[in-house]
Design an enzyme around this catalytic site. Structure first.
Site, short mmCIF file in Angstrom:
data_model
loop_
_atom_site.label_atom_id
_atom_site.label_comp_id
_atom_site.label_asym_id
_atom_site.label_seq_id
_atom_site.Cartn_x
_atom_site.Cartn_y
_atom_site.Cartn_z
N TYR A 11 0.83 -1.22 0.00
CA TYR A 11 0.00 0.00 0.00
C TYR A 11 0.86 1.27 0.00
O TYR A 11 0.80 2.09 -0.92
CB TYR A 11 -0.92 -0.06 1.22
CG TYR A 11 -1.73 1.17 1.51
CD1 TYR A 11 -2.42 1.84 0.50
CD2 TYR A 11 -1.85 1.65 2.81
CE1 TYR A 11 -3.19 2.97 0.78
CE2 TYR A 11 -2.62 2.77 3.11
CZ TYR A 11 -3.28 3.43 2.08
OH TYR A 11 -4.03 4.54 2.38
N ASN A 32 7.98 -10.00 -1.97
CA ASN A 32 7.64 -11.43 -2.13
C ASN A 32 6.14 -11.61 -2.38
O ASN A 32 5.67 -12.74 -2.42
CB ASN A 32 8.10 -12.25 -0.91
CG ASN A 32 7.35 -11.87 0.36
OD1 ASN A 32 6.52 -10.95 0.36
ND2 ASN A 32 7.63 -12.56 1.45
N PHE A 80 10.06 -0.89 3.48
CA PHE A 80 8.66 -1.08 3.87
C PHE A 80 8.34 -2.54 4.21
O PHE A 80 7.35 -2.80 4.89
CB PHE A 80 7.71 -0.71 2.72
CG PHE A 80 7.70 0.73 2.33
CD1 PHE A 80 7.04 1.67 3.09
CD2 PHE A 80 8.31 1.15 1.16
CE1 PHE A 80 7.00 2.99 2.72
CE2 PHE A 80 8.28 2.48 0.77
CZ PHE A 80 7.62 3.41 1.56
N SER A 124 6.35 3.18 13.25
CA SER A 124 4.92 3.41 13.51
C SER A 124 4.75 4.22 14.79
O SER A 124 5.53 4.10 15.74
CB SER A 124 4.23 2.06 13.67
OG SER A 124 2.95 2.21 14.24
N THR A 126 2.88 3.51 16.92
CA THR A 126 2.64 2.53 17.99
C THR A 126 3.83 2.44 18.96
O THR A 126 3.65 2.04 20.11
CB THR A 126 2.27 1.15 17.38
OG1 THR A 126 1.73 0.32 18.39
CG2 THR A 126 3.46 0.46 16.76
N TYR A 148 3.73 -7.00 16.93
CA TYR A 148 3.97 -6.15 15.75
C TYR A 148 4.67 -4.86 16.16
O TYR A 148 5.68 -4.47 15.60
CB TYR A 148 2.64 -5.83 15.04
CG TYR A 148 2.75 -4.64 14.11
CD1 TYR A 148 3.41 -4.74 12.89
CD2 TYR A 148 2.25 -3.37 14.47
CE1 TYR A 148 3.56 -3.64 12.06
CE2 TYR A 148 2.39 -2.28 13.65
CZ TYR A 148 3.04 -2.41 12.44
OH TYR A 148 3.20 -1.32 11.63
N LYS A 152 8.72 -3.05 15.48
CA LYS A 152 9.10 -1.69 15.05
C LYS A 152 10.07 -1.08 16.05
O LYS A 152 11.07 -0.48 15.67
CB LYS A 152 7.85 -0.80 14.93
CG LYS A 152 6.89 -1.23 13.84
CD LYS A 152 7.52 -1.13 12.47
CE LYS A 152 6.66 -1.69 11.38
NZ LYS A 152 7.36 -1.87 10.11
N ASN A 178 -1.85 7.35 11.01
CA ASN A 178 -2.82 6.43 10.38
C ASN A 178 -2.99 6.75 8.89
O ASN A 178 -3.82 7.59 8.54
CB ASN A 178 -4.17 6.50 11.10
CG ASN A 178 -4.12 5.84 12.47
OD1 ASN A 178 -3.30 6.20 13.32
ND2 ASN A 178 -4.97 4.87 12.69
N LEU A 199 -9.88 0.86 10.11
CA LEU A 199 -11.15 1.58 9.95
C LEU A 199 -11.50 1.90 8.48
O LEU A 199 -12.60 1.57 8.03
CB LEU A 199 -11.10 2.88 10.77
CG LEU A 199 -12.34 3.76 10.68
CD1 LEU A 199 -13.57 3.04 11.26
CD2 LEU A 199 -12.12 5.08 11.42
N ASP A 294 -6.96 -0.60 22.26
CA ASP A 294 -7.09 0.72 21.64
C ASP A 294 -6.85 1.84 22.65
O ASP A 294 -7.40 1.82 23.75
CB ASP A 294 -8.51 0.90 21.06
CG ASP A 294 -8.63 0.36 19.65
OD1 ASP A 294 -7.59 0.09 19.01
OD2 ASP A 294 -9.78 0.21 19.18
#
Ligand code: NAD
Ligand code: UD1
Length: 336
Positions: A11, A32, A80, A124, A126, A148, A152, A178, A199, A294
């Site tokens: 993306y 890949n 990425f 990220s 996060t 995940y 990072k 986001n 979302l 969240d």
């Protein structure tokens, strides 16, 4: 200048390839196709009218990566390639550590051997965990709630150690908020396999009639309308941040982290409203329970990227929703 883009068919990678080609860079993609299809790269070429070199290669495949570096004079890497589903990472942590961390180590080793020490890494927001908002780059990181997110954090730390050991590296850690939206052409966009976790792809699949209804995860947060607040950023703005970061690492050495966000928060209900306005479609949604893990609200302080990289986000949520819907309408069954 030749840029190697790992995960370039994904993306964010595909949108970044468009911006790189438009800016006159030569682009080499390694992917890949675990979470993408080669047709995405055909579309990148269609949008830009330019060609890129592509390798069907896993970043854990050392021989394959060495071949890429021996056949191309790579000036810098944008990295990425990685797995990104937070929920899946809690069920398959070893897969995430192996793919993301081990894959990154193999890439860094091959780069070092080839004498290419310039890299932009996809990190990220996060990594900030439970810090006060807005997040700033000098806040402590690592209080992360998922495997995940830990990949990072660890990769950021590994790159920090690499730089400490050898100051001739030049490293940019981009902490994305986001990303949503799609290229204006509607040829590329976010196309997740199966039922989306995030979302915006969920909203657009409800709008196109592939999913029945959206559940808003929690309406009782301590926010103005009770729903969670995030810093949504148009994927093309995000792609352009990589060009600023590449320009920067090509002329300097060092390691720097940058927040790549708008600096503005939007609630889930505001996004639903913006999408309805942009698409003219009334979304079927219900307010449901909170989703475990969240945070109520977070957004970026993007001042460092604004001032040091000269990067500014241009697009607001209206344009993000318009372009998401344009992509979804033109590709009801995704990219084939
Ligand atoms: P994506 O899944 O669309 O793209 C990742 C690409 O990497 C895919 O094309 C996939 O096939 C490829 N890939 C995965 N493992 C690979 C491997 N071992 N070898 C070669 N290719 C491999 O994801 P995206 O949304 O474009 O995200 C790109 C990067 O940005 C990821 O590292 C992700 O963690 C990070 N990121 C994404 C978001 C987001 O919301 N999308 C937010 C923060 C950070
Ligand atoms: C998620 C990840 C984060 C990752 C980011 C980008 C979690 C807990 N966090 O962030 O680590 O960096 O994606 O890939 O998964 N929402 C709904 N209904 C839905 C889907 C989402 O109400 O069906 C809400 C969520 O509660 C959240 C907001 O929409 O408030 C955005 O969710 P999402 O797109 O999944 O991103 P994040 O949770 O912010």
């Amino acid at each position: 200048m030749t840029i190697l883009v790992t995960g370039g068919a994904g993306y964010i990678g595909s949108h970044t390839c468009v911006e790189l080609l438009d800016a006159g860079y030569d682009v080499v993609v390694v992917d890949n196709y675990y979470n993408s299809v080669p047709a995405v790269l055909d579309r990148v070429e269609k949008i830009t009218g330019k060609t890129l070199r592509r390798y069907d290669c896993d970043i854990r495949d050392r021989d394959g990566l060495e071949k890429v570096f021996s056949e191309n004079k790579i000036d810098a890497v944008i990295h990425f390639a990685g797995l990104k589903a937070v929920g899946e990472s809690t069920k398959l942590p070893l897969l995430y550590y192996e793919n993301n961390i081990w894959g990154s180590i193999v890439l860094f080793e091959v780069m070092e051997k080839a004498g290419c020490k310039k890299i932009v890494f996809s990190s990220s927001a996060t990594v900030y965990g439970n810090n006060p908002i807005p997040y700033k780059e000098d806040m402590p990181t690592g209080d992360v709630s998922s495997p995940y997110g830990r990949t990072k954090h660890f990769i950021e730390k590994i790159l920090g150690d690499v730089y400490e050991a050898d100051n001739s590296w030049s490293i940019s850690l981009l902490r994305y908020f986001n990303p949503i939206g799609a290229h204006e052409s509607g040829l590329i966009g976010e196309d997740p396999n199966g039922i989306p976790n995030n979302l915006m792809p969920y909203i657009s699949r409800v709008a196109i009639g592939k999913l029945e209804k959206l559940t808003v995860f929690g309406g009782d947060y301590d926010t103005p309308d009770g729903t969670c607040i995030r810093d949504y950023i148009h994927v093309v703005d995000l792609a352009r941040a990589h060009l600023c970061a590449v320009a920067d690492i090509l002329k300097t050495t060092g390691i720097e982290a940058y927040n790549i966000g708008n600096g503005k928060g939007s609630s889930v209900l505001e996004i639903i409203n913006a999408f309805e306005q942009a698409s003219g479609i009334k979304l079927n949604y219900v307010i449901g329970d909170r989703r475990a893990g969240d945070l109520p609200a977070f957004y970026a302080d993007p001042t460092k990227a604004n001032t040091r990289l000269g990067w500014h986000a241009e697009y607001g949520v209206d344009k993000m929703c318009l372009d998401t819907w344009n992509f979804q309408r033109k590709n009801p069954d995704g990219i084939r």
